[in-house]
Design an enzyme around this catalytic site. Sequence first.
Site, PDB file in Angstrom:
ATOM      1  N   GLY A 197       0.762  -1.258   0.147  1.00 26.80           N
ATOM      2  CA  GLY A 197      -0.058   0.040   0.051  1.00 26.80           C
ATOM      3  C   GLY A 197       0.897   1.239   0.122  1.00 26.80           C
ATOM      4  N   ALA A 198       1.855   1.218  -0.780  1.00 25.63           N
ATOM      5  CA  ALA A 198       2.942   2.200  -0.865  1.00 25.63           C
ATOM      6  C   ALA A 198       2.652   3.369  -1.624  1.00 25.63           C
ATOM      7  CB  ALA A 198       4.428   1.806  -1.029  1.00 25.63           C
ATOM      8  N   GLY A 231      -0.844   7.923   1.143  1.00 24.68           N
ATOM      9  CA  GLY A 231      -0.914   7.902   2.894  1.00 24.68           C
ATOM     10  C   GLY A 231       0.351   7.663   3.564  1.00 24.68           C
ATOM     11  N   TYR A 254     -13.325  -3.418  10.456  1.00 22.79           N
ATOM     12  CA  TYR A 254     -12.093  -2.842  10.394  1.00 22.79           C
ATOM     13  C   TYR A 254     -11.618  -2.959  11.875  1.00 22.79           C
ATOM     14  CZ  TYR A 254      -8.438   0.751  10.467  1.00 22.79           C
ATOM     15  OH  TYR A 254      -7.581   1.844  10.513  1.00 22.79           O
TER      16      TYR A 254
END
Length: 282
Positions: free
Chosen positions: A10-11, A14, A167
Amino acid sequence: MGIKTALITGANAGLGLTTAKALAQRSFDLILLCRNEQKGLLAQAEVRKANPAVRVDVITADLADGNSVREAAQKINRNYKRLDVLINNAGYTPASIEFTADGIEKSFYASHIGHFILTYHLLDLLKKTARETGDVRIISLSSAAHAFGRKARFFRHIDSISSWSAYGDDKLANLLFAKAAAKKLAGTGITAYSVHPGAVRTNFASDMSGFGSQLFKLARTFMRTPEKGAQTSIFLASAPLKAIGEQNNGGYFADSRPKSPSNRDATDANADWLWEKSLAFV
């Protein structure tokens, strides 16, 4: 070329992108594992600006697809001789509850199972690096929201589960995974940690709807920047092990310090159970 190599999932945005740029500035070579190739390439350009002297590669994979993750791990094992730091950063809060073909809630699959598959298939490379250096680290992004997770819901098809409960389950699983990895890999030179980055001003929960989404948008004004939120991950990836503390292997960190989990399900027994249950997916 860098002094160490780090892989960050997820680079492309954010916390993941911020962490990648900070590690590049510390002379790490980077592998950016992203779901979207175009976004990954844009992130690659940003990270290269942070330090043109390091190697920055992009590999695509969908963490909600086990076959995609296995293919990415195979590519990494073929093309890299070392991996010093693995940061399991990617995660999301679903706009609506979906399930994979085998009945697993999709965000749980992407946040925990996908990362478990990736880590498992990279263990030989991680262990090889640890034999050479004595210091390899696995960092998993959890959250204070782990307090809302329940082990009893893991791996179950529950149509009525809310996005926030899902989550919380994801983040509890991330914390338990770090505890289990530290125990399973003891004596190999590999340490493992979980991280609460704080409430960070990113695109998190941007796809959600309803009152929770509106409340979250209002709260964004008071949230910390990605640069502040990434500090604990950066600390755990780059600080000397002595500064982290040998006794904190498997621990949960916030603001670069060990912190006690806020969930009675965060036990060693549940960590062991989760590891064994997850092996069915590798």
